[in-house]
Design an enzyme around this catalytic site. Structure first.
Site: not given
Lengths: 359, 359
Positions: A118, A140, A182, A224, A234, A238, A242, A245, A249, A262
Site C-alpha cells: 500500500r 502520476k 513536451e 509543471k 488533476e 492540471r 494533457n 494527449h 493517446h 509518446h
C-alpha cells in the site's frame, strides 16, 4: 546544478537537475527510507548507468530488477515481475524503490511503489529528456491496458527526482526530439516567452548543448511543478498539461504501443489541437504555422499516421480518461501560451478536424 | 438504522447500519459520482442480493461483474477482469464502483477503484459480518500475492458504507463466527467493557439476534473509525488493529488461501499473541483463559493447524507488512482492552510460543 521544489505539503519533494549527478551518493542518501533499496531499470539503460547508481548505494541491502525496454512492456504483467522481486527479497515497507530510466520505467516502478504494501518510498532518476521534463515530475504513475494508455495507475509522489543532464548524451536523437515535444507543449500551454525562446534555441537543444538542455528541463519542471502544486489530483488546471494527449493517446493505442513514441504522438496531437483551435476562431493561421514550424524543426511529426480514420480516433478518445459525462473534453489553445479545457465545442468541428487528418 | 461518521477531512464518509437497507435507492444516490455504475459481486452473493441493488439503480448506466467466490480469487488476475469490464464499457472517471459482498469483494473492488484511471468513487455494501465490522471500513484495499496476503494494494476510502444486517441471515454459521473474531479483537485491543458485554451476549449473536448484531457492528465500527481517523495510513496506532494478524496471515498463507477463513486464522493468531503476552508477564493465566473461552464459545479455532512448524511461521512472518528494519513487530496485549505494538521482545520468547503451538 539547480534545485526546484514541488510544493505539496507533507509530500513536497525536490527536483535536482545538473550534469554528472548519477552516482553522487550524498544526493540520494537523505531520501532513502531505510536500508533496503530496489533499483528498477531496463536493458537499454542498465548497461550504461546502473553501475554508477549501485556503486553509490554500496552500504545498502540492494536488489536490481532489469526489465525489457519499451512502452509495450508497460503492463500489469511486467508490474508483477517487480512485485515478485520485492517479495522474493522480503522487502519491507521501509524499502525505497529507485526508477532508473525513461518514462516507462518511471511510470511502472512508481506504480509498483504506490501499490507494494500500500505504498513505499520511491526516487526518480530519469534518463530521457521526456522523463526529465515531464513524466518523472508530478506523481502520476500507471501501466497501460490493451484498451487504453495509463488506465491503471495511482497518484504517488516520489521523495525526490534527480535529473542528470549528462545521460542525455546517450539518448537517440529521435528520443531527444520526443522529449522536446513536451517542452514545446509547456510553452504552448502557459508561457509564450518560453515558446519564443525555444524558437531561438531549438537547434542548440538538438545538438545536446548542456546549458540549453538544463534550462529547458528547469523551465519545464517549474511550470509543471506549479500546476501540480495547485491541482495534484488533476481535478482542474492540471488537465491542461494533457494538450495534444487526447489525440496523441489515440495514435499510440491505434498504432500499437511503442511504434510511435509518446512525444511523437503528442506532437501530431498538438497540431490537431491547434487546428481545432483555429476552427474555433481562437488561433490564427500564423500561430498555427509557428507551432507546426517549431515542431518540424524539432524533428517531430506534425501529421498522424495516414492509415487512421475518424472512427479510429473517436473510438480511442471515448476510452480516454478525459471523458466526462460521456463527452470527450479537449484541451485547446486560446493563444500560444494559453490553453483551455473545453467540453462545449461543436461536434461538427471535431469531425471536420478528424476528417482532415485522416488519410 | 444508525449512522457513524469516519472523520477524514475531505475524505470523510458515513457508515450506515440497519435492517433491510439494500435496495433503498434514496440511501445510495447522494454518493454516486455520475451516471455510470459498476457493481462487483461474487457468484454466491449475487443470486441473493444483486437484483435488489440493481433495482435501486435502474435510472443509471449499470454494469455488473460477477466474480468467483473465495479468498483464492483475490488476485491480480481477478482484478484484471474488473478492469476489462470497466474498459469494455468505456467507463469514465465519474463511474462509481459498488462492492456487494464480503471482504474479498470489498478489498478487490476497492483496489480496482483505487487504480482505475488513478482513482474513482466506490461504495461498500458488505454482506458478511467480517466485512461489516472490519474490512469495509477504513479504506484498506488489496489483493494477495502468492507470497503474502494483501501485499499489493492501496489506501482508498469509500464514499459510503451501507451494512444491511438482514444479509447476515443468509450467512453460514462458520462465516458468522469468523466475523465475530474481529469483533472480539476489537474488545481486546481497546475496550474491556465491550469484551465483557460480548461474554454476556455471544450466544445471541450466534443466534443471529438482529439487535445484538447491530450493536456489535456499530461498536466495532466506532472503535475502528476512531483509530482510522487518527492514523489513516497506519504509521502508528492503527497497526494495533492487526492483533492476531501476523500469526494469522502466516496460517492463511501456509494453509493456502481460502482453507482457513481469515477470522479463523485471526482467532488462533490472537491466542498465540495472548500466550506471548503472558510470557512477557503482561497477561495472567485467568485473562488468557477468558480470551480462549470467549473465542471457543464463538465457535472459533484457538489452535493453529497441527502441521505448522516454527520455521513455517517465521518464513511467512518475515514477509509480513509489519516487518520494520528486518524485525517482525508484534501486537501484544498489556491487558484485555489494551494492545501494544512491540519490537523489543526477546526472540527466545517468540520461539518458545511458536514451539508450543507447533504440532
Amino acid at each position: 546544478m539547480a534545485t526546484l521544489n514541488v510544493d505539496l505539503g507533507s509530500r513536497s519533494y525536490p527536483i535536482i537537475v545538473g550534469a554528472d549527478l548519477l552516482g553522487d551518493r550524498a544526493l540520494l542518501s537523505p531520501y532513502l527510507a531505510g536500508d533496503e533499496v530496489v533499483v528498477v531499470s531496463n536493458d537499454r539503460v542498465a548497461p550504461l548507468y546502473l553501475d554508477r547508481v549501485t556503486a553509490s548505494l554500496k552500504d545498502r541491502r540492494l536488489n536490481c530488477q532489469i526489465l525489457p525496454d519499451g512502452e509495450q512492456h508497460k503492463t500489469v504483467g511486467t508490474l508483477q515481475l517487480v512485485f515478485d522481486t520485492l517479495l522474493d527479497n522480503h522487502c519491507s515497507r521501509d524499502t525505497t524503490l529507485i526508477a532508473l530510466g525513461g518514462g516507462v520505467i518511471g511510470d511502472l516502478a512508481g506504480f509498483a511503489a504506490a501499490c507494494y504494501q500500500r505504498g513505499i518510498a520511491f526516487i526518480q532518476l530519469p534518463t530521457t529528456l521526456l522523463a526529465q521534463v515531464d513524466s518523472a515530475v508530478g506523481g502520476k504513475t500507471a501501466v497501460n491496458h490493451p484498451q487504453g494508455k495509463n488506465m491503471i495507475g495511482a497518484f504517488h509522489q516520489p521523495v525526490c527526482v534527480v535529473s542528470d543532464t549528462r545521460t542525455l548524451v546517450t539518448l537517440e536523437p529521435r528520443q531527444l526530439s520526443a522529449g522536446l515535444a513536451e517542452v514545446i507543449k509547456c510553452g504552448l500551454i502557459c508561457d509564450e516567452l518560453f515558446f519564443s525562446w525555444l524558437e531561438d534555441n531549438i537547434e542548440k537543444a538538438l545538438a545536446y548543448d548542456e546549458e540549453v538542455l538544463e534550462y529547458v528541463i528547469i523551465e519545464s519542471c517549474r511550470h509543471k511543478a506549479q500546476m501540480v502544486a495547485r491541482d495534484e489530483k488533476e481535478v482542474g488546471e492540471r488537465a491542461l498539461l494533457n494538450l495534444g494527449h487526447t489525440f496523441g493517446h489515440a495514435i499510440e493505442v491505434a498504432t500499437g504501443y511503442g511504434n510511435w513514441l509518446h512525444g511523437e504522438a503528442v506532437s501530431a496531437g498538438m497540431v490537431m489541437a491547434a487546428t481545432m483551435s483555429q476552427k474555433m476562431g481562437w488561433l490564427d493561421k500564423a500561430q498555427c504555422d509557428r507551432i507546426r514550424e517549431l515542431l518540424t524543426r524539432a524533428r517531430l511529426p506534425i501529421d498522424p499516421p495516414v492509415a487512421m480514420r475518424s472512427a479510429d480516433y473517436l473510438r480511442h478518445m471515448k476510452a480516454d480518461k478525459k471523458v466526462s459525462g460521456g463527452r470527450v473534453r479537449l484541451i485547446l489553445l486560446e493563444a500560444i501560451g494559453r490553453a483551455r479545457l473545453v467540453s462545449d465545442y461543436p461536434d461538427a468541428l471535431l469531425h471536420e478536424v478528424l476528417g482532415e487528418f485522416s488519410g
